[in-house]
Design an enzyme around this catalytic site. Structure first.
Site, mmCIF file in Angstrom:
data_model
loop_
_atom_site.group_PDB
_atom_site.id
_atom_site.type_symbol
_atom_site.label_atom_id
_atom_site.label_comp_id
_atom_site.label_asym_id
_atom_site.label_seq_id
_atom_site.Cartn_x
_atom_site.Cartn_y
_atom_site.Cartn_z
ATOM 1 N N GLU A 271 0.821 -1.208 0.000
ATOM 2 C CA GLU A 271 0.000 0.000 0.000
ATOM 3 C C GLU A 271 0.859 1.263 0.000
ATOM 4 O O GLU A 271 0.491 2.266 -0.628
ATOM 5 C CB GLU A 271 -0.951 -0.001 1.202
ATOM 6 C CG GLU A 271 -1.852 -1.223 1.313
ATOM 7 C CD GLU A 271 -2.645 -1.524 0.051
ATOM 8 O OE1 GLU A 271 -2.951 -0.573 -0.698
ATOM 9 O OE2 GLU A 271 -2.949 -2.697 -0.201
ATOM 10 N N TYR B 243 -2.264 -8.614 -10.225
ATOM 11 C CA TYR B 243 -1.319 -8.543 -9.114
ATOM 12 C C TYR B 243 -0.109 -9.456 -9.340
ATOM 13 O O TYR B 243 1.037 -8.991 -9.376
ATOM 14 C CB TYR B 243 -2.013 -8.934 -7.809
ATOM 15 C CG TYR B 243 -3.010 -7.930 -7.312
ATOM 16 C CD1 TYR B 243 -2.691 -7.040 -6.296
ATOM 17 C CD2 TYR B 243 -4.299 -7.869 -7.844
ATOM 18 C CE1 TYR B 243 -3.616 -6.115 -5.826
ATOM 19 C CE2 TYR B 243 -5.227 -6.945 -7.391
ATOM 20 C CZ TYR B 243 -4.879 -6.069 -6.378
ATOM 21 O OH TYR B 243 -5.796 -5.152 -5.923
#
Length: 929
Positions: A417, A505
């Site tokens: 993140e 991802y």
């Protein structure tokens, strides 16, 4: 954003299919009704007025129903003074997924007022009102405006302008708004104007609106109920990615349409408010009932897309520290903060920011970072600029989390993140077809960050375990999903949500890693620095990235490529699947072919028209060789030929940095088998892993015989790396093998073969478990692999494994404070129940009733299905259906019971004899699909 998670409860596949069909029909009907009666409502010109946010008395209120909605579309409401459109709309720009380019947003003044009050959150919905003033630049003359809006009611709409370049004054004109209507399918609000906007001029759209906040929906605005300090409390938070901002405020909800935001939140005084930027000021206001509300304003954000707008309203505590002058605060339940559960995350967050600032030579641009831990958050984590949102299970450390992989998981997700602050927030993909530009690179840099802080961290093996193994298992030539998609492939907003998957991802991270490996790390980072600096506060496409890589490659002479970077990488990002590279070690001949699931002889009918340009890093006799390229379907590499010597062998794909599988001719496989049996340590761990995983995958899909894979396992008595054993066991001891009665004749053969080889690695880890289990706390690979080893040893009947399970289970039941080591807890609980009586089963049932964590309840739910007593399993099924004495709603009890030899017959008989009760339960909150 973290990879999406899923949860659900269904009784059987047949029932699930039936109920899914019924649910689909119901949802279609609801969508049609919503389109006809609620969200396509027009605001009549006579109803348009300029005003503030509606007061509390006139705002819509949620119902008091206790039954929560389980799926959108949200209930429809008719705004006062509006009428349902009674005429057909012709085809127009509202039929297209992308906004027309008539307006460019420059700045939002956004005010939101959710009606969250302490002790008044029993309803499944809350109302909210708001207003937004959007400054836009007109790029083409138009008398019609489109912007995104979903499930919002328009209370008023005005257009001011054209605006002067200086300060506002009262002389600014207004453009008449003749009509406001909604195009539900593509989620647009359409404003029909009485005059034409002029290109080059700026205007301000002034919109007042209202909507509903749903409990636990976790899209747009949502609120959650949780327990803290022994009391039930509520909080409100946001999740705007990818396209949920439009359900919170009318906006230009596309990633390329960046703007600045001034955000104001009106909230109850007992709550605090957080948003992207630091708090600017506070004041008070009274509603029509005389109740006092707090108005919190925040500083102006940098240019950012709507999906990064974030807010939270909560009664939380926080811990803080300063890193390079920037305040970092972690917010969580007061109990969690008091217990020190946020300390680990707080201590590593600042250093991660500093590492990435130094790596990219770009400072983090915001003055503060808030990270908030929600009791539950389906998206795992979200990278909003200045206000990162996490599920608390992925951010907070519990006292008993020491011998788990929790530290590593928190480190990975925080790194991911925080990586988004550069990849995604600072430089945003122009459109969702290139979402891998943020998610793939954030996933890749997880491992660089962790490796920097933990030099002993085995980066290659962990990347294989966490990333590469999973995506190679799912990817193949006929899958329709490439990493980077053509823009015209998109037709609906639902397709955007589906892009948050394994390919975005894991494959994205794998391709970034491959690019770094054939360029080298310095060239790779230099190109990314150039890319990030050039497109800061703006947007980019995949071709922009390749152009900056090409610029850096052209500025040096050491790295020579067989084709431009774009030509090499586009074949990997635009094509689905990956190649199988086959080397004949006798001739040096190498070929590539697409990997298919279940290869057949006439596979040439299905093959791709294009090949890949494949970087081949390789080792010969343990020595790293120079990079070569396979840039056509086949090629001869004489240097890869091996002699008859027992010491001569070749392995392709050094450190598994290439995104492909490797096959050899019979001689090549034989050489590697012989080397493993003679001196396995001569082959690096990552390549012992690679050979096992490639060989079993290739044999499963008909590229090689199963004997080729099995031959590689003969040396395993000498294998002391548990991650290699893990790769062997997940391929040999599959779920189908364990639960398929037709495979029972294979069990004694497998038992004899594996136990002979497994005993050494078992003795190593059973000793650690008995004597010093804390020694495992920093061994990430052991923590993720130990359960499979323990489970297999007990399944094979290894007496020491069964005895250790009994010891640990008995010690825990007698002294619950003596926790079973987490990595093997599921196995120990299962065998404790399997070899116990109703006394052990009842103990787990009572433990279940006292647990609040969903993860622990799921673990106990599965363990209780391990009983071998038919009457206990039958009682278990009755509890599941009747919800007595406890409610089981975390997993599919019938399915897990049916996985055992005894349980499958119990479930069959139970369904036959109790079908009416089961079918009724399926529609309720206990057994839900």
């Amino acid at each position: 954003m973290g990879p999406p998670s899923s949860s659900g409860f269904y009784v059987s596949r047949a029932v699930a299919l039936l109920l899914a069909a019924l649910a689909a029909a119901l949802l279609l009907a609801l969508a049609v009704l919503a389109a006809l009666y609620g969200r396509c409502a027009r605001v009549q010109p006579s109803d348009l007025h300029h005003g503030g946010v509606p007061d509390a008395a006139s705002s819509p209120r949620g119902t008091q129903e206790e039954q929560l909605p389980t799926w959108p579309p949200r209930p429809t409401r008719e705004p006062a003074g509006t009428a349902t459109p009674g005429h057909w709309r012709p085809p127009g720009p509202w039929d297209q997924l992308r906004l027309p380019p008539w307006l460019v947003p420059l700045h939002y003044e956004l005010e939101l007022w959710p009606r969250l009050r302490p002790n008044e959150f029993q309803s499944p919905t809350l109302s909210f009102t708001g207003r937004v003033n959007i400054t836009v630049r007109c790029t083409a003359a138009t008398a019609r405006l489109l912007l995104h809006s979903l499930f919002l009611d328009c209370e008023s709409a005005e257009v001011r302008g054209p605006l002067s370049s200086g300060p506002r004054d009262g002389a600014v004109g207004r453009v008449p708004v003749d009509d406001v209507w909604f195009a539900f399918d593509m989620q647009y609000m359409v404003l029909e104007l009485g005059a034409t906007l002029q290109p080059g001029s700026r205007y301000e759209l002034q919109l007042s609106f209202s909507g509903l906040v749903y409990r636990d929906l976790r899209e747009g605005l949502f609120f959650s109920i949780y327990t803290d300090q022994g009391e039930r409390r509520a909080l409100l938070a946001s999740q705007m990615e990818p396209t949920f901002a439009r359900s919170v405020f009318p906006c230009f909800d596309e990633p390329a349409l960046k703007a600045t935001f001034n955000i104001t939140i009106i909230h109850h005084p007992s709550y605090g408010a957080l948003s992207n930027m630091p708090k600017l000021g506070q004041s008070e206001k009274r509603d029509v009932n005389g109740s006092v509300w707090t108005i919190t304003t925040f500083s102006t954000t940098p240019h950012m897309p709507t999906y990064l707008v974030a807010l939270a309203i909560c009664d939380y505590d926080h811990v803080s520290r300063t890193e390079r002058g920037q305040e970092i605060r972690i917010w969580a339940r007061k109990d969690a903060i008091a217990n020190g559960n946020a300390a680990f995350a707080l201590n590593i967050t600042g250093p991660i920011f500093s590492f990435l600032e130094d790596l990219f030579n770009i400072s983090y641009p915001l003055p503060k970072t808030d990270i908030i831990a929600l009791p539950t958050f389906d998206n795992s984590a979200m990278e909003n600029w200045g206000l990162l949102i996490f599920d608390e299970s992925l951010l907070l450390m519990q006292p008993n989390d020491q011998v788990t992989d929790k530290k590593a998981v928190i480190s990975f997700i925080l790194s991911h993140e925080i990586g988004h602050q550069w990849f995604g927030n600072l430089v945003t993909m122009n459109w969702w077809n290139d979402i891998w530009l943020k998610e793939g690179f954030a996933s890749y840099f997880e491992f660089g960050v962790i490796n920097y802080f933990n030099p002993k961290f085995r980066r290659n093996e962990v990347f294989f375990s966490n990333i590469l193994h999973h995506v190679l298992s799912e990817d193949h030539a006929l899958v329709s999903r490439a990493v980077s998609l053509k823009v015209e492939n998109f037709t609906e907003t639902s397709e955007i949500n589906e892009l948050f998957d394994l390919f975005t991802y894991n494959k994205g991270a794998s391709l970034a890693r491959m690019l770094s490996s054939f360029l080298n790390e310095n060239v790779f980072i230099s190109a990314l620095k150039s890319y990030l600096k050039t497109f800061s506060y703006s947007t980019a496409e995949q071709d922009d990235l390749w152009r900056h890589f090409q610029m850096v490659v052209d500025d040096q002479s050491k790295i020579l490529l067989p084709a431009p970077v774009k030509s090499i990488m586009d074949r990997w990002t635009h094509q689905s699947g990956f190649p199988v590279i086959t080397l004949n070690v006798s001739t040096g001949a190498m070929k590539q072919e697409p990997f298919y699931l279940g290869k057949v002889k006439n596979q040439t009918l299905l093959t791709h028209n294009d090949t890949w340009i494949v970087p081949i890093l390789w080792i010969k006799n343990g020595i790293t060789q120079s990079l070569v390229w396979l840039d056509k379907s086949s090629k001869i590499f004489p240097e890869m030929q091996v002699s008859d010597s027992d010491h001569d062998w070749v392995i392709l794909n050094l450190n598994m940095t290439g995104y492909y599988r490797v096959n050899y001719d019979k001689v090549g496989w034989k050489k590697l088998k012989q080397q493993l049996e003679k001196d396995p340590k001569a082959i690096p761990v990552i390549h012992r892993l690679q050979m096992i995983d490639d060989a079993f995958s290739l044999s499963k899909n008909n590229y090689v015989e199963i004997e080729t894979a099995l031959d590689l396992t003969k040396y395993l008595a000498e294998e002391d790396e548990i991650i290699v054993w893990y790769a062997v066991l997940v391929n040999l001891v599959t779920k189908d093998l364990v639960f398929d009665v037709n495979n029972y004749d294979m069990y004694p053969l497998l038992k004899k073969y594996l136990l002979k080889r497994l005993i050494s690695i078992w003795n190593m880890y059973s000793t650690v478990i008995r004597e010093n289990v804390a020694a495992l706390q920093d061994d990430y690979l052991a923590l993720v692999a130990l359960e499979k080893l323990f489970e297999t040893a007990c399944w094979l009947g290894l007496e020491d494994c069964l005895q250790l399970s009994r010891e640990l289970f008995k010690n825990w039941t007698n002294h619950p404070e003596n926790e079973i080591p987490y990595p093997i807890k599921s196995v120990v609980l299962c065998y404790g129940v399997a070899f116990g009586s109703d006394e052990e089963w009842d103990f787990l049932l009572n433990m279940y009733s006292n647990k609040t964590k969903e993860e622990e309840r799921i673990q106990l739910t599965y363990a209780m299905s391990c009983s071998k007593d038919p009457w206990i399993l039958h009682r278990y099924l009755e509890y599941a259906v009747t919800a007595a004495p406890f409610t089981f709603n975390e997993t599919n009890i019938m399915e897990v019971v049916a996985e055992s030899e005894v349980g499958r017959y119990i479930v069959k008989d139970f369904l036959i004899n109790n079908w009416q009760a089961v079918s009724e339960s399926c529609t309720g909150p206990v057994l839900r699909v």
